[in-house]
Design an enzyme around this catalytic site. Structure first.
Site, PDB file in Angstrom:
ATOM      1  N   ARG A 191       0.808  -1.217   0.000  1.00  0.00           N
ATOM      2  CA  ARG A 191       0.000   0.000   0.000  1.00  0.00           C
ATOM      3  C   ARG A 191       0.844   1.273   0.000  1.00  0.00           C
ATOM      4  O   ARG A 191       0.296   2.379  -0.095  1.00  0.00           O
ATOM      5  CB  ARG A 191      -0.931  -0.020   1.217  1.00  0.00           C
ATOM      6  CG  ARG A 191      -1.871  -1.209   1.217  1.00  0.00           C
ATOM      7  CD  ARG A 191      -2.501  -1.453   2.582  1.00  0.00           C
ATOM      8  NE  ARG A 191      -3.337  -0.360   3.012  1.00  0.00           N
ATOM      9  CZ  ARG A 191      -3.954  -0.323   4.198  1.00  0.00           C
ATOM     10  NH1 ARG A 191      -3.790  -1.314   5.065  1.00  0.00           N
ATOM     11  NH2 ARG A 191      -4.710   0.707   4.525  1.00  0.00           N
ATOM     12  N   LYS A 221      -2.438   8.922   5.613  1.00  0.00           N
ATOM     13  CA  LYS A 221      -2.456   7.921   6.677  1.00  0.00           C
ATOM     14  C   LYS A 221      -1.192   7.054   6.603  1.00  0.00           C
ATOM     15  O   LYS A 221      -0.538   7.007   5.553  1.00  0.00           O
ATOM     16  CB  LYS A 221      -3.720   7.060   6.580  1.00  0.00           C
ATOM     17  CG  LYS A 221      -3.931   6.332   5.250  1.00  0.00           C
ATOM     18  CD  LYS A 221      -5.301   5.665   5.248  1.00  0.00           C
ATOM     19  CE  LYS A 221      -5.499   4.833   4.002  1.00  0.00           C
ATOM     20  NZ  LYS A 221      -6.860   4.251   3.934  1.00  0.00           N
ATOM     21  N   HIS A 222      -0.777   6.445   7.744  1.00  0.00           N
ATOM     22  CA  HIS A 222      -1.413   6.307   9.044  1.00  0.00           C
ATOM     23  C   HIS A 222      -0.481   6.931  10.077  1.00  0.00           C
ATOM     24  O   HIS A 222       0.532   6.321  10.408  1.00  0.00           O
ATOM     25  CB  HIS A 222      -1.647   4.853   9.390  1.00  0.00           C
ATOM     26  CG  HIS A 222      -2.426   4.107   8.369  1.00  0.00           C
ATOM     27  ND1 HIS A 222      -1.859   3.625   7.190  1.00  0.00           N
ATOM     28  CD2 HIS A 222      -3.746   3.749   8.325  1.00  0.00           C
ATOM     29  CE1 HIS A 222      -2.785   2.989   6.481  1.00  0.00           C
ATOM     30  NE2 HIS A 222      -3.938   3.050   7.133  1.00  0.00           N
ATOM     31  N   HIS A 234      -5.831  -4.323  11.935  1.00  0.00           N
ATOM     32  CA  HIS A 234      -7.133  -4.970  12.002  1.00  0.00           C
ATOM     33  C   HIS A 234      -7.130  -6.092  13.049  1.00  0.00           C
ATOM     34  O   HIS A 234      -8.178  -6.436  13.597  1.00  0.00           O
ATOM     35  CB  HIS A 234      -7.508  -5.569  10.640  1.00  0.00           C
ATOM     36  CG  HIS A 234      -7.715  -4.549   9.568  1.00  0.00           C
ATOM     37  ND1 HIS A 234      -6.678  -4.025   8.844  1.00  0.00           N
ATOM     38  CD2 HIS A 234      -8.849  -3.951   9.100  1.00  0.00           C
ATOM     39  CE1 HIS A 234      -7.153  -3.145   7.969  1.00  0.00           C
ATOM     40  NE2 HIS A 234      -8.463  -3.085   8.106  1.00  0.00           N
ATOM     41  N   ASP A 307      -8.239   6.036  12.555  1.00  0.00           N
ATOM     42  CA  ASP A 307      -8.437   4.809  11.806  1.00  0.00           C
ATOM     43  C   ASP A 307      -9.682   4.126  12.386  1.00  0.00           C
ATOM     44  O   ASP A 307     -10.188   4.521  13.442  1.00  0.00           O
ATOM     45  CB  ASP A 307      -7.202   3.914  11.937  1.00  0.00           C
ATOM     46  CG  ASP A 307      -7.034   2.965  10.753  1.00  0.00           C
ATOM     47  OD1 ASP A 307      -7.997   2.803   9.975  1.00  0.00           O
ATOM     48  OD2 ASP A 307      -5.945   2.382  10.615  1.00  0.00           O
TER      49      ASP A 307
END
Length: 406
Positions: A191, A221-222, A234, A307
């Site tokens: 990413r 982000k982040h 996550h 987030d």
């Protein structure tokens, strides 16, 4: 942390150059690259007056609701649309679109704007285009697959093209670009724009300016940087095992450039940073990270966004913790209405002040004014049919940019 909207003025004079002159330009207007300072000052005053007026008209619970952006799938089924109506009736700040298709996304955006008292944010993760979430959207390469000799102009055109696609379906906020500087086995490798902080910053800024010149809010982000962390937020909280000096020259560098260029939003991640906060709080709920570092040391005046709070990396913390730490907007909390109740209780017991809530709400409303400057109460146009949406999203220009990126 900024205490008054007046502190936003210098920031907004720069932001207005992008977010207020951002309708797609015809060739005859292509040379109009800036807004006169007097005009920008007038818009700033109008935006502040509108934000003050709307904020004063809201109940405390409605103000708190403006700080929430719950997530839902981009589906136009009965249950999703019923949930959406509940959000609109509650004066929720906006929604985050998850997986689905462009036609359903357009219906959701239109329904939310039509039924909301205040224009809403419609956000989406589109780190490599809308196809990250929408099955029928144009496809662009992963950031890690962008060719090494790509230039800033191509990234600007990429951002501008994505903004065009977003506005067709009613999206006005992109949770991207990723500005994490990635190394080795980092979770962010695919990413990220790479391992060079300067290249990451250059590409991210060009892409973001394309988005904002297309009247879509960009969110880096982040924060304060996920690039050296192998953990997936996550699933669990990540830990940044770097000294402050290392962070300043690597992880924080793209964010400092972002702040210097007066771009709109920054997302704070679920990352413990022992070199900054010895309590090991996730950054999204750390006053030291948000108030002291981001707002104080780095002087960021835009939107601070968490987030997703439904991630395991934020387990044990709620919206009240994030807002008390200085966040303006809470993304994807568990049980949105229960979390609103928790924030109301936090206000009642003094954990969060009403004046801080007003500051957050005014900042949010300020940006909503900029997105809808010609008519702050404007509603989105009717959604396109499935065929129309697919045809207007997929164009030769989109295909050309995708080819140039590879």
């Amino acid at each position: 942390m900024l205490a008054h909207l007046s502190d936003l003025k210098a920031f907004c004079l720069c932001v207005l150059i992008t977010l207020t002159a951002c309708a797609p330009r015809s060739e005859s207007s292509a040379d109009q690259d800036s807004i006169p300072a007097s005009t920008a000052a007038d818009i700033t005053a109008d935006a502040e007056a509108w934000a003050d007026s709307v904020c004063a008209s809201l109940s405390l619970r409605q103000k708190v609701a403006q700080l929430f952006i719950p997530a839902l799938f981009a589906s136009d089924d009965f249950w999703t649309l019923r949930q959406l109506r509940q959000y609109a009736d509650s004066c929720i700040g906006g929604v985050l679109l998850l997986k689905g298709d462009s036609h359903s996304a357009a219906i959701i955006a239109d329904s939310l704007q039509t039924n909301s008292r205040i224009p809403a944010f419609v956000a989406i993760d589109a780190e490599w285009g809308l196809a990250m979430r929408l099955t029928d959207a144009p496809k662009f390469p992963l950031n890690s697959d962008i060719r090494p000799d790509v230039n800033d102009q191509i990234l600007y055109d990429y951002g501008r093209e994505l903004a065009r696609e977003c506005r067709i379906i009613g999206v006005n906020m992109v949770l991207g670009p990723v500005v994490d500087v990635s190394f080795g086995d980092s979770f962010m490798h695919r990413r990220s724009f790479g391992d060079d902080p300067h290249r990451v910053a250059d590409l991210a800024l060009a892409y973001a300016r394309g988005l904002e010149d297309g009247n879509v809010i960009s969110v880096a982000k982040h924060f304060p940087g996920h690039g050296s962390v192998s953990a997936d937020s996550h699933l669990r909280k990540g830990v940044i095992e770097r000294s402050l000096n290392q962070m300043d020259s690597i992880d924080l560098y793209p964010f400092r450039r972002w702040v210097e260029n007066r771009l709109s939003g920054i997302m704070v991640g679920h990352l413990a940073v022992p070199s900054i906060d010895s309590r090991m709080l996730p950054a999204a709920v750390s006053p030291i990270v948000i108030k002291d570092l981001l707002r104080g040391d780095m002087a960021f005046s835009g939107l601070v966004i968490t987030d997703a709070l439904n991630m395991k990396g934020a387990e044990g913390y709620g919206a009240d913790d994030a807002i008390a730490a200085g966040a303006d907007i809470v993304i994807a909390p568990e049980k949105t209405f229960s979390q609103i109740d928790n924030v109301m209780q936090a206000i009642a017991n003094g954990k969060i002040s009403q004046s801080d809530i007003d500051t957050h709400v005014r900042r949010i409303l300020f940006y909503k004014y900029l997105l809808n400057r010609s008519n702050p109460g404007a509603k989105s146009p009717p959604p396109a049919t499935t065929t129309q949406s697919r045809d207007t999203l997929t164009t030769p220009q989109a295909d050309s940019i995708s080819h140039l990126l590879r």
